[in-house]
Design a protein around this motif. Sequence first.
Motif, mmCIF file in Angstrom:
data_model
loop_
_atom_site.group_PDB
_atom_site.id
_atom_site.type_symbol
_atom_site.label_atom_id
_atom_site.label_comp_id
_atom_site.label_asym_id
_atom_site.label_seq_id
_atom_site.Cartn_x
_atom_site.Cartn_y
_atom_site.Cartn_z
ATOM 1 N N SER A 89 0.829 -1.205 0.000
ATOM 2 C CA SER A 89 0.000 0.000 0.000
ATOM 3 C C SER A 89 0.864 1.256 0.000
ATOM 4 O O SER A 89 0.618 2.206 -0.753
ATOM 5 N N THR B 98 2.815 1.710 -3.350
ATOM 6 C CA THR B 98 1.995 2.238 -4.442
ATOM 7 C C THR B 98 1.969 3.766 -4.402
ATOM 8 O O THR B 98 2.172 4.441 -5.420
ATOM 9 N N ASN C 203 5.638 5.158 -5.139
ATOM 10 C CA ASN C 203 6.028 5.125 -6.550
ATOM 11 C C ASN C 203 5.279 6.173 -7.368
ATOM 12 O O ASN C 203 5.836 6.788 -8.282
ATOM 13 N N GLN C 204 3.999 6.357 -7.029
ATOM 14 C CA GLN C 204 3.202 7.360 -7.734
ATOM 15 C C GLN C 204 3.763 8.762 -7.497
ATOM 16 O O GLN C 204 3.925 9.553 -8.432
#
Length: 229
Positions: free
Chosen positions: A210, A213, A216-217
């Motif tokens: 979680s 994610t 990385n975004q």
Amino acid sequence: LSEATTSKIHREEEVVAECRTHVQLCTRYLSQIQPWIEQAEHYLAKKIENFGATDLNEAKQLYDKHKEFLEEKRRYLPIYNHLIDEEQQLNDQFNLKLSIKNCQTRWLDIVKKSDDLITKYEKQYSSWLLFESELNSFRDQTLKDLEQRARNLFSNDMNKIFDINKMTSVLNELKILDDDIRHQTANYNRLHKQYSSTEGQRSIHEEQISIETKWNQLNRQVSEKVSHY
């Protein structure tokens, strides 16, 4: 009977009485400590086989539970010491002495295993504390702060900024943010865990997925902005 013979008989009776007393005491001490030894062996075998915690709360519970076990062992120590002392006074009691020696071997094994286990539980608990602290700090402070800073910067449309000073300021802030994200990568990579059960590892993995994610975004968005300008 002569006085010497009578004295000898009395002495023999005293020796027999003393021997009977030692036998009775040893038997009593054995009956008191053997049930606990069996329980302790079962407890240790189960804990050693299933070592590992699901989360911080369980790590603390396991640590506290084992400290209670060590306190129980401390309460049984006087009985054990009395048993060993009395065993030294036994004569011609082969089976009883054998039972006591067996009890002694099992007791010493319990002491060793329980001491080893408390060390592991201490490390397990401190490791979970560190992990939770790092995780919460990164997720609830560092990552949120970086996301908020990125949102503030992304709200600026560079094509509509005509003030060269403001444009330079925004670009500088964006590069600083990019540097900060790269610096925090080291902290992110340290979000790992030892001393966890299979279920605990799965829970940690889901938590990290979680966070990864979002991470990385954010990293991709900032890098794209920096390369664009």
